[in-house]
Design a protein around this motif. Sequence first.
Motif, PDB file in Angstrom:
ATOM      1  N   ALA A  85      -8.387   2.747  -1.755  1.00  0.00           N
ATOM      2  CA  ALA A  85      -8.361   3.912  -1.073  1.00  0.00           C
ATOM      3  C   ALA A  85      -7.980   4.851  -2.339  1.00  0.00           C
ATOM      4  O   ALA A  85      -7.887   6.170  -2.254  1.00  0.00           O
ATOM      5  CB  ALA A  85      -7.105   4.041  -0.297  1.00  0.00           C
ATOM      6  N   LEU A 107       0.202   4.225   1.012  1.00  0.00           N
ATOM      7  CA  LEU A 107      -0.308   5.095   1.839  1.00  0.00           C
ATOM      8  C   LEU A 107       0.237   4.828   3.189  1.00  0.00           C
ATOM      9  O   LEU A 107       0.668   3.745   3.475  1.00  0.00           O
ATOM     10  CB  LEU A 107      -2.043   5.348   2.114  1.00  0.00           C
ATOM     11  CG  LEU A 107      -2.563   5.813   0.821  1.00  0.00           C
ATOM     12  CD1 LEU A 107      -3.889   6.069   1.031  1.00  0.00           C
ATOM     13  CD2 LEU A 107      -2.073   7.055   0.060  1.00  0.00           C
ATOM     14  N   ALA A 108      -0.019   5.852   4.167  1.00  0.00           N
ATOM     15  CA  ALA A 108       0.527   5.350   5.602  1.00  0.00           C
ATOM     16  C   ALA A 108      -0.219   5.968   6.732  1.00  0.00           C
ATOM     17  O   ALA A 108      -0.142   7.011   7.327  1.00  0.00           O
ATOM     18  CB  ALA A 108       2.036   6.090   5.781  1.00  0.00           C
ATOM     19  N   CYS A 109      -1.549   5.626   6.619  1.00  0.00           N
ATOM     20  CA  CYS A 109      -2.726   6.194   7.331  1.00  0.00           C
ATOM     21  C   CYS A 109      -2.282   6.170   8.996  1.00  0.00           C
ATOM     22  O   CYS A 109      -1.720   5.056   9.207  1.00  0.00           O
ATOM     23  CB  CYS A 109      -4.099   5.565   7.203  1.00  0.00           C
ATOM     24  SG  CYS A 109      -4.478   5.732   5.358  1.00  0.00           S
ATOM     25  N   CYS A 162       0.934  -0.957  -0.001  1.00  0.00           N
ATOM     26  CA  CYS A 162       0.018  -0.132  -0.001  1.00  0.00           C
ATOM     27  C   CYS A 162       0.768   1.079  -0.029  1.00  0.00           C
ATOM     28  O   CYS A 162       1.840   1.312   0.796  1.00  0.00           O
ATOM     29  CB  CYS A 162      -1.056  -0.035   1.164  1.00  0.00           C
ATOM     30  SG  CYS A 162      -1.895   1.436   1.184  1.00  0.00           S
ATOM     31  N   GLY A 218      -3.976  -3.522   2.333  1.00  0.00           N
ATOM     32  CA  GLY A 218      -3.464  -3.032   1.378  1.00  0.00           C
ATOM     33  C   GLY A 218      -3.938  -2.260   0.268  1.00  0.00           C
ATOM     34  O   GLY A 218      -5.222  -2.013   0.674  1.00  0.00           O
ATOM     35  N   ARG A 266       1.588  -3.370   4.321  1.00  0.00           N
ATOM     36  CA  ARG A 266       1.947  -2.050   3.430  1.00  0.00           C
ATOM     37  C   ARG A 266       3.135  -2.075   2.680  1.00  0.00           C
ATOM     38  O   ARG A 266       3.106  -1.693   1.655  1.00  0.00           O
ATOM     39  CB  ARG A 266       2.163  -1.020   4.485  1.00  0.00           C
ATOM     40  CG  ARG A 266       0.704  -0.132   4.798  1.00  0.00           C
ATOM     41  CD  ARG A 266       0.879   0.941   6.098  1.00  0.00           C
ATOM     42  NE  ARG A 266       1.966   1.539   5.639  1.00  0.00           N
ATOM     43  CZ  ARG A 266       2.549   2.622   6.690  1.00  0.00           C
ATOM     44  NH1 ARG A 266       2.179   2.484   7.980  1.00  0.00           N
ATOM     45  NH2 ARG A 266       3.738   3.262   6.663  1.00  0.00           N
ATOM     46  N   LYS A 311     -10.615   9.239   2.661  1.00  0.00           N
ATOM     47  CA  LYS A 311      -9.851   9.429   4.156  1.00  0.00           C
ATOM     48  C   LYS A 311     -10.113  10.558   4.673  1.00  0.00           C
ATOM     49  O   LYS A 311     -10.125  10.580   6.105  1.00  0.00           O
ATOM     50  CB  LYS A 311      -8.374   9.117   3.816  1.00  0.00           C
ATOM     51  CG  LYS A 311      -8.032   7.920   3.224  1.00  0.00           C
ATOM     52  CD  LYS A 311      -8.178   6.546   4.048  1.00  0.00           C
ATOM     53  CE  LYS A 311      -7.449   5.534   3.439  1.00  0.00           C
ATOM     54  NZ  LYS A 311      -7.724   4.260   4.321  1.00  0.00           N
ATOM     55  N   TYR A 328      -3.901   5.561  11.288  1.00  0.00           N
ATOM     56  CA  TYR A 328      -4.830   4.502  12.257  1.00  0.00           C
ATOM     57  C   TYR A 328      -4.638   3.092  11.463  1.00  0.00           C
ATOM     58  O   TYR A 328      -5.204   2.154  11.895  1.00  0.00           O
ATOM     59  CB  TYR A 328      -6.299   4.837  12.231  1.00  0.00           C
ATOM     60  CG  TYR A 328      -6.851   4.999  10.829  1.00  0.00           C
ATOM     61  CD1 TYR A 328      -7.290   4.015  10.235  1.00  0.00           C
ATOM     62  CD2 TYR A 328      -7.080   6.298  10.540  1.00  0.00           C
ATOM     63  CE1 TYR A 328      -7.579   4.286   8.700  1.00  0.00           C
ATOM     64  CE2 TYR A 328      -7.591   6.479   9.302  1.00  0.00           C
ATOM     65  CZ  TYR A 328      -7.972   5.448   8.307  1.00  0.00           C
ATOM     66  OH  TYR A 328      -8.187   5.723   7.268  1.00  0.00           O
ATOM     67  N   CYS A 329      -3.466   2.995  10.557  1.00  0.00           N
ATOM     68  CA  CYS A 329      -3.677   1.780   9.762  1.00  0.00           C
ATOM     69  C   CYS A 329      -3.502   0.410  10.727  1.00  0.00           C
ATOM     70  O   CYS A 329      -2.613   0.387  11.503  1.00  0.00           O
ATOM     71  CB  CYS A 329      -2.478   1.679   8.879  1.00  0.00           C
ATOM     72  SG  CYS A 329      -2.273   0.100   8.063  1.00  0.00           S
TER      73      CYS A 329
END
Length: 224
Positions: free
Chosen positions: A106, A36-38, A34, A79, A47, A128, A40-41
């Motif tokens: 996403a 992104l690096a949210c 993935c 992911g 990832r 998001k 709250y992942c």
Amino acid sequence: MTVPAPDLQIAGLTPLSTCDWPGKLVATVFLQGCPLACTYCHNPGLRDPLAPGAIGWHEVRDLLARRRGLLDGVVFSGGEPTRQRGLAAAMREVRAAGFGVGLHTAGFYPHRFAAVLPLCDWVGLDIKAPEHLYEAVTGRPAGAAKAFECLQVALASRVDLQVRTTVDPTVMRPHDVARLTDALHARGVREHVLQEVRTQGTTPQFAARLEAFRDRAAGLASLA
Ligand code: SF4
């Protein structure tokens, strides 16, 4: 003749889910990687785009062969599943086997998303945050423009669409959530689901930040 397996790195397979595609009984395939690096992942292990898959496509095939007539479909999740080039081939195979196809995304790759959209019966698209907070939630610049481009593509296609937002209260205040909901409805979104952030699976740093935020909010509420 054996159909070659699609080129996919599969991190996990849930043989039966009642919640990944509302109203359907599905198997869920989690694809590795993935961008992104949210904040709250809840599955940071998914990832790394270079991590190899843990499950072979033959396991998905075997499951579908055993569950024909019992499952409604397969959801591709992650992911970020649209990151992987073998996704379209996998979706085609699932459809050809008589199952519906769902997608969790996403929306970071608008062209790839548009390419697989005709193969989808249902899409759960994560938006998001409102645009001005997108980078704060996802840790990446340019994510908002890509996600909203995917949203336009999905709306224009008339695919069965659910837009989802996991609300991180350490970044988004209630008025930010209201602003996002209004913006989505103005674009024509009919189903926008808000999800409460959870600490399970998140980093210890995020869990501590969320706990501190909730303690502060509870303290303020007790003074009111
Ligand atoms: S999009 Fe999903 S998998 Fe990727 S960082 Fe965000 S929560 Fe984690």
